[in-house]
Structure formats: C-alpha cells, structure tokens
Design a protein around this motif. Sequence first.
Motif, PDB file in Angstrom:
ATOM      1  N   ARG A 170      43.139   9.774  71.820  1.00 14.55           N
ATOM      2  CA  ARG A 170      43.513   9.095  70.572  1.00 14.55           C
ATOM      3  C   ARG A 170      43.099   7.628  70.605  1.00 14.55           C
ATOM      4  N   LEU A 171      43.268   6.982  71.749  1.00 19.44           N
ATOM      5  CA  LEU A 171      42.852   5.580  71.874  1.00 19.44           C
ATOM      6  C   LEU A 171      41.343   5.436  71.725  1.00 19.44           C
ATOM      7  N   PHE A 172      40.575   6.338  72.334  1.00 21.87           N
ATOM      8  CA  PHE A 172      39.120   6.282  72.205  1.00 21.87           C
ATOM      9  C   PHE A 172      38.722   6.370  70.734  1.00 21.87           C
ATOM     10  N   GLN A 173      39.384   7.267  69.998  1.00 23.86           N
ATOM     11  CA  GLN A 173      39.037   7.482  68.596  1.00 23.86           C
ATOM     12  C   GLN A 173      39.345   6.273  67.729  1.00 23.86           C
ATOM     13  N   VAL A 174      40.575   5.800  67.832  1.00 21.17           N
ATOM     14  CA  VAL A 174      40.986   4.726  66.915  1.00 21.17           C
ATOM     15  C   VAL A 174      40.460   3.369  67.343  1.00 21.17           C
ATOM     16  N   SER A 175      40.034   3.213  68.602  1.00 22.66           N
ATOM     17  CA  SER A 175      39.526   1.913  69.048  1.00 22.66           C
ATOM     18  C   SER A 175      38.258   1.535  68.300  1.00 22.66           C
ATOM     19  N   GLU A 176      37.504   2.514  67.826  1.00 26.46           N
ATOM     20  CA  GLU A 176      36.276   2.230  67.086  1.00 26.46           C
ATOM     21  C   GLU A 176      36.572   1.858  65.641  1.00 26.46           C
ATOM     22  N   GLU A 177      37.781   2.164  65.200  1.00 33.23           N
ATOM     23  CA  GLU A 177      38.100   1.948  63.795  1.00 33.23           C
ATOM     24  C   GLU A 177      38.751   0.590  63.537  1.00 33.23           C
ATOM     25  N   LYS A 178      39.538   0.092  64.527  1.00 28.85           N
ATOM     26  CA  LYS A 178      40.310  -1.120  64.252  1.00 28.85           C
ATOM     27  C   LYS A 178      40.775  -1.776  65.542  1.00 28.85           C
ATOM     28  N   GLU A 179      41.195  -3.006  65.400  1.00 30.88           N
ATOM     29  CA  GLU A 179      41.837  -3.747  66.495  1.00 30.88           C
ATOM     30  C   GLU A 179      43.222  -3.156  66.718  1.00 30.88           C
TER      31      GLU A 179
END
Length: 403
Positions: free
Chosen positions: A359-368
């Motif tokens: 989940r962290l890998f996924q959302v890290s590309e989307e936002k701070e």
Amino acid sequence: MKKQRVAIIGTVGLPAKYGGFETLTEHLVSQLSDRYDFTVYCSQKKYDVAERLTEYKGAKLEYINLEANGVQSIFYDTISILKALKNHDVLLILGVAGAWILPWVKWFTSKKIIISIDGIEWKRDKWSFAARLYLWWAEKIAVKYSHVDISDNESIQDYTAIRYKTLSKVIEYGADHTMSITPTAEDCQKYPFLLSDYAVKVCRIEPENNVEMVLEAFKNYGQLRLVMVGNWNNSAYGRELKGKYASVKNIELFDPIYNQREIDLIRGNATIYVHGHSAGGTNPSLVEAMYLGLPIMAFQVSYNKTTTENQALYFTDSSSLQTLLHQSTASTLARVSKAMKTISSLRYTWSLVAEKYSRLFQVSEEKELKTTTQNPFESIDADFLERLELGHLKNTYRFYEKR
C-alpha cells in the motif's frame, strides 16, 4: 501493466541469513515479486562467490563490496542509493546510515523515499559517542527528507511524533515463518535440555539487551535452566560474559544458529522466553517467540509492553526477574502463553506486513505521505484571530454553561 520498480537498501542481502531486516526483505520479495520489480542490494563481503545469486525469488540482486554494518554501512547505503537512482521508482531504505544523502535525492530527483528508522538506534550503548551523534543527526535527516517514514512499533511512532511533529506509518514484523517442532530422539541426544523445563533467550550479545542481568538472575535462581543463543565471540563484551557464565551449571550458551528448524526447536519447546531488550521497536525474536506461544518475561520498557499489548510478564532488574521466576505459576504461564499466541496471530503475520508495504509503494507515487501532528491553530497569531471579530472564536463558553 508495467511493474513499479522498488529498490531495497540497507540489508546484508538475500538469501536472508543475518537478522530482522533481511528476514523482512525475504518475505517482501516472496509475497510481492509478482506485483513489483524488486532489486535488493547485498553485501559482497557476506556471500561467498558460489552464494552470490543474480536473482532470488523474483528479485534482482546487486552486490556492494563493503560491509552492511558498522562504519562501512554509511558508504554501503550511500552507494546503494546512488546505484538505485538510475532504474527505480521507489527507494525502500532500511536504517538511517545513508540518510545524509537524502536531501539531494529529494531535491534533485523524482524518486520516492520510504525509510524505516530501525528503532532509536542512536540510543544503543554499543556505539561510540561519535557514532551516536551521527545516528542522532541521520535519524532527523531521514525523517525530514523521506516521503514516508516507518516505525515498527507504536512507541517509536510516539517518539518521532514528539520529536519531529510528524506521524510515521506503523508496520511491524511478521512471525508466522516460525515452526512448532516436536523433538526427535536425535534432537534430544544433541540437546539433552529438551527433556526438561528450561528458559530460552535469543539475542545479539550487546549491553542494551541486558544479557548480564538475565544471566545473573538465572545463576542466582538456580532452579531452572537457561539456554541463551547469541554472537558471543563478536565483541570483548560477549567474550567476557561467556567466560564468566559458561561454567554455571544451569546455564548453556550457544553461538548463533541460523537454521530455522534448529532455532525453532530450541525456542518452541522452552517453558519460558526471556526478552531483555531495552532499545529498539518491535523486535523480531520477541514476536517469533510470541507466535510460538511461549510465555514471555520481558524487560519493562514501552517497546516491549506495546509489542505484547501489556499482557506479558515484566522485570526491571535481575532481582525482579528472579521474583518472576519464583512466583509465576503454571496457570499464569498458560494465560500469558495464550495471550501471546492470540496477539501475534492477529498482528504479526507476513501477509499483513507485505500488504502494508504494498500500500505504501502504491500511494507514495500519488502524494506526499507526511502527516503533521501539530495543531494548525498553534501557528495562527492570536491578535489576527482577535481582529477577525468572529463570534464563534471569541465565545469560549460551552453550551451548558451560563453566560
């Protein structure tokens, strides 16, 4: 769909044969390689030529000709980070040794930085003053310049929230790789203590793990055997303790055991697990003992109480450990054993840990992903609010109070 490219930095390497970060890495690539393109940076110093694989469980392996620990870890992590910048989207950095370079990575690249600060490393007694000062500073840089920082324990999260005013993401370790082993006749011949009650402790032989405190308690108590597994020969401290306690009749000291079946055989058939760690977060050896359903006697610090949800037995010194050993009844140990197994089965499984990282890998590309813990109104000038003349801000009465 193209896989997200993730570099894992800061471990000794794969296959795992060293410690907690290596075990974590092994389970991440085992469970997530079908979704992510992993590269793991490994220490060439720890793998013979025949052991240096180019790929492992779907992950590519790259080697750095330096030690992954000690002073060399600063250069080891730095070189790994620089190499990873070329072909990876996300840098998962385990530990803060190479944190000094992160400001430049964040300022001049689009790479996403996820870092696990590995407990409060600068507080460990094993480090010199200079090393502790660097780790203290590096921790600050790691938290400030990463896109997300990970704590492996809520107590570490509390610490970073107080010191840095940001909320880290809590991801613990898994423990369900451990196995319950029924001793064979051959096992009992090799380890005769398996035929009787005994306590066990597995740890690195370092002052903050309260090794001497535990050894002294069992030496004085004398009614229960202690089996302790650790790297006794890696330091003068360990060699001194080994020389002092190896001849005590109810104490057996073993060098590190990396074979999973053998270490689980020794741990899983114990009567009690003693955990003396006083620094760090969610310690792998503790959650593994919990998953094996062992009654836990742990040193009383917030990290251990958080990990065991305040349902283990706790000691503060050699004397209080002796008291626990003397007073703990069979029913008390059975109750603690059941609680530890329940907690670990709910919280410390690798499938859950892997999904949290995914989940962290996924959302890290989307936002701070940094979340401040600071109340936004703390930064607003009181005079400014007064000039606004907003009635609902001026009125401090509660609805039930008389005006």
